[in-house]
Design a protein around this motif. Structure first.
Motif, PDB file in Angstrom:
ATOM      1  N   GLN A 169       0.792  -1.345   0.080  1.00 11.72           N
ATOM      2  CA  GLN A 169       0.130  -0.023   0.071  1.00 11.72           C
ATOM      3  C   GLN A 169       0.788   1.227   0.043  1.00 11.72           C
ATOM      4  OE1 GLN A 169      -2.342  -0.278   3.579  1.00 11.72           O
ATOM      5  NE2 GLN A 169      -0.510  -0.662   4.818  1.00 11.72           N
ATOM      6  N   SER A 171       0.400   3.583   1.497  1.00 10.18           N
ATOM      7  CA  SER A 171       0.298   4.309   3.005  1.00 10.18           C
ATOM      8  C   SER A 171       1.617   4.331   3.498  1.00 10.18           C
ATOM      9  CB  SER A 171      -0.543   3.467   3.990  1.00 10.18           C
ATOM     10  OG  SER A 171      -1.853   3.477   3.452  1.00 10.18           O
ATOM     11  N   GLN A 174       3.033   7.786   4.056  1.00 10.45           N
ATOM     12  CA  GLN A 174       2.640   8.338   5.152  1.00 10.45           C
ATOM     13  C   GLN A 174       3.624   8.387   6.242  1.00 10.45           C
ATOM     14  OE1 GLN A 174      -0.971   7.753   6.784  1.00 10.45           O
ATOM     15  NE2 GLN A 174      -2.215   7.258   5.054  1.00 10.45           N
ATOM     16  N   ARG A 195       0.655  -7.153  -4.403  1.00 10.41           N
ATOM     17  CA  ARG A 195      -0.018  -7.878  -3.606  1.00 10.41           C
ATOM     18  C   ARG A 195      -0.090  -9.428  -4.383  1.00 10.41           C
ATOM     19  NH1 ARG A 195      -4.858  -4.570  -0.847  1.00 10.41           N
ATOM     20  NH2 ARG A 195      -3.574  -2.566  -0.563  1.00 10.41           N
ATOM     21  N   GLN A 209      -1.691   2.870  -6.561  1.00 12.76           N
ATOM     22  CA  GLN A 209      -2.694   3.483  -5.609  1.00 12.76           C
ATOM     23  C   GLN A 209      -1.887   4.918  -5.515  1.00 12.76           C
ATOM     24  OE1 GLN A 209      -2.154   1.412  -1.667  1.00 12.76           O
ATOM     25  NE2 GLN A 209      -4.074   0.601  -2.195  1.00 12.76           N
ATOM     26  N   GLU A 211      -2.047   7.951  -2.496  1.00 10.02           N
ATOM     27  CA  GLU A 211      -2.227   8.036  -1.156  1.00 10.02           C
ATOM     28  C   GLU A 211      -2.250   9.630  -0.656  1.00 10.02           C
ATOM     29  OE1 GLU A 211      -2.268   5.303   0.629  1.00 10.02           O
ATOM     30  OE2 GLU A 211      -2.480   6.398   2.768  1.00 10.02           O
ATOM     31  N   THR A 252      -6.220   4.373  10.705  1.00  8.42           N
ATOM     32  CA  THR A 252      -7.220   5.870  10.879  1.00  8.42           C
ATOM     33  C   THR A 252      -8.140   5.353  11.834  1.00  8.42           C
ATOM     34  OG1 THR A 252      -8.145   4.887   8.796  1.00  8.42           O
ATOM     35  CG2 THR A 252      -6.889   6.831   8.711  1.00  8.42           C
ATOM     36  N   GLY A 283     -10.805   4.383   0.564  1.00 11.38           N
ATOM     37  CA  GLY A 283     -10.807   4.249   1.955  1.00 11.38           C
ATOM     38  C   GLY A 283     -10.035   5.449   2.605  1.00 11.38           C
ATOM     39  N   ALA A 306      -6.103  11.124   6.166  1.00  8.45           N
ATOM     40  CA  ALA A 306      -5.693  10.272   5.099  1.00  8.45           C
ATOM     41  C   ALA A 306      -6.561   9.578   4.360  1.00  8.45           C
ATOM     42  CB  ALA A 306      -4.483   9.225   5.959  1.00  8.45           C
ATOM     43  N   PHE A 307      -6.353   9.226   3.041  1.00 12.57           N
ATOM     44  CA  PHE A 307      -7.289   8.566   2.120  1.00 12.57           C
ATOM     45  C   PHE A 307      -6.243   7.850   1.349  1.00 12.57           C
ATOM     46  CE2 PHE A 307      -6.463  12.874   0.520  1.00 12.57           C
ATOM     47  CZ  PHE A 307      -6.411  12.518  -0.719  1.00 12.57           C
TER      48      PHE A 307
END
Ligand code: DAH
Length: 338
Positions: A169, A171, A174, A195, A209, A211, A252, A283, A306-307
């Motif tokens: 991800q 993420s 972040q 994945r 993705q 982020e 989150t 998300g 965050a998204f």
């Protein structure tokens, strides 16, 4: 002298009749070569009366020169003829249409990403990138996903060794950005994630993705809602509505999944939104205080949201493509359509 005359006239005749360079070469060897007729004749010199020798020698030499000149003329003639035949055969038709150079085309993912970046940059976000080969620490640990956490099994991870993996991800970016300690933060981080999934119409072991992360004083869930509502309008049209559904993500709290009203049927329900009128796109949530803390930010002073959204999902929706595999085949005939 009679032999010399014979050689000369025979040579002239053969040269005149010769049709190819190989024939001319044979003639040259036969007459002028080491064992050639003229060379042999020269050997008679020693049997001649001394006073006749210079004259005879001169005659043989001038015969040699003459034959060489004839050979050269014949070579030129044959080369010229060959060139003429070639030019005749290779007619260039200047009226034929030119060959068009094959020029590439921007991929639907690139087009969608460009648009998403444009919208966020317009809202003051910075675009940053993180590594695809990542530490477990950034991909999981610092996002509140410790070892043995069930969320770790949900994302089938490609491990390189115990600590290093292919990020599952974006993420992970972040944690890297927060750790730097430069506040406030307002970034998006697009990139490839991995994945261990089987390929089908909606899955691929590698996809993209985007982020998003905002950390500042007094950031609230209302900021998150307003931001995403605006983004949805910009990407899918002015009339697009957003719906937040409670969800759970480890990093989150509170967390939500966001649906946009179907831009195809306007919410009435169609094949595109599978009759529901809504399409799930991302998300999101408020950055978990524990995550802020682990990344060196005081959760008493700062809050954030965050998204994370899937780029392919947006491309498929925006361009109405119904099979994700088309995005990876890179068939120019497909890509050119967007
Ligand atoms: N990382 C999540 C995923 O891959 C997506 C996500 C959800 C990102 C919520 C976020 C977030 O930043 O707040 O499924």
């Amino acid at each position: 002298m009679a032999t010399l005359d014979e050689i000369r006239s025979a040579a002239a005749k053969r040269i005149a009749e010769a049709g190819g360079l190989d024939v001319l070469n044979d003639i040259r060897v036969n007459i002028l070569g080491k064992k050639g007729e003229l060379t042999q004749l020269m050997k008679n010199l020693k049997d001649m009366a001394p006073e006749d020798r210079p004259k005879f020698g001169q005659l043989v030499n001038s015969a040699r020169e003459e034959i060489e000149r004839q050979l050269q003329e014949a070579r030129d003639r044959i080369a010229k003829k060959a060139r003429e035949l070639q030019l005749e055969a290779e007619v260039i038709d200047v009226t034929l249409p030119a060959k068009k150079a094959q020029i590439g085309h921007r991929h639907p993912n690139s087009l969608a990403l460009d648009e998403i970046e444009r919208v966020f940059v317009g809202m003051g976000y910075e675009v940053v990138e993180g590594p695809e080969v990542e530490y477990d620490m950034y991909n999981f640990e610092k996002l509140n996903i410790p070892a043995n956490h069930p969320a770790k099994d949900e994302q089938d991870t490609f491990y390189i060794n115990k600590e290093i993996l292919l990020r599952t991800q974006t993420s992970s970016v972040q944690a890297r950005v927060m750790e730097k300690g430069k506040l406030p933060i307002r970034i998006i981080a697009p990139g490839r994630v991995f994945r261990s999934d089987e390929v089908d119409a909606t899955h691929s072991p590698s996809f993209n993705q985007i982020e998003g992360l905002v950390v500042d004083k007094n950031i609230t869930f209302a900021d998150l809602k307003g931001t995403l509502a605006e983004i949805a309008k910009q990407l899918f049209g002015e009339d697009t509505k957003v719906k937040f559904r409670p969800h759970h993500f480890p990093f989150t709290e509170p967390s939500a999944e966001v649906d946009v009203s179907c831009f195809k049927c306007g919410g009435k329900g169609c094949r595109f939104c599978k009759g529901s009128g809504w399409i799930e796109i991302l998300g999101c949530g408020m950055v978990h205080p524990h995550v802020l803390e682990m990344c060196g930010i005081d959760p008493e002073e700062y809050t954030g949201f965050a998204f994370g959204l899937g780029l392919e999902r947006i491309s498929l929706l925006k361009y109405e493509i119904d099979d994700m595999r088309l995005l990876y085949e890179n068939d120019i005939r497909f890509i050119k359509q967007f």
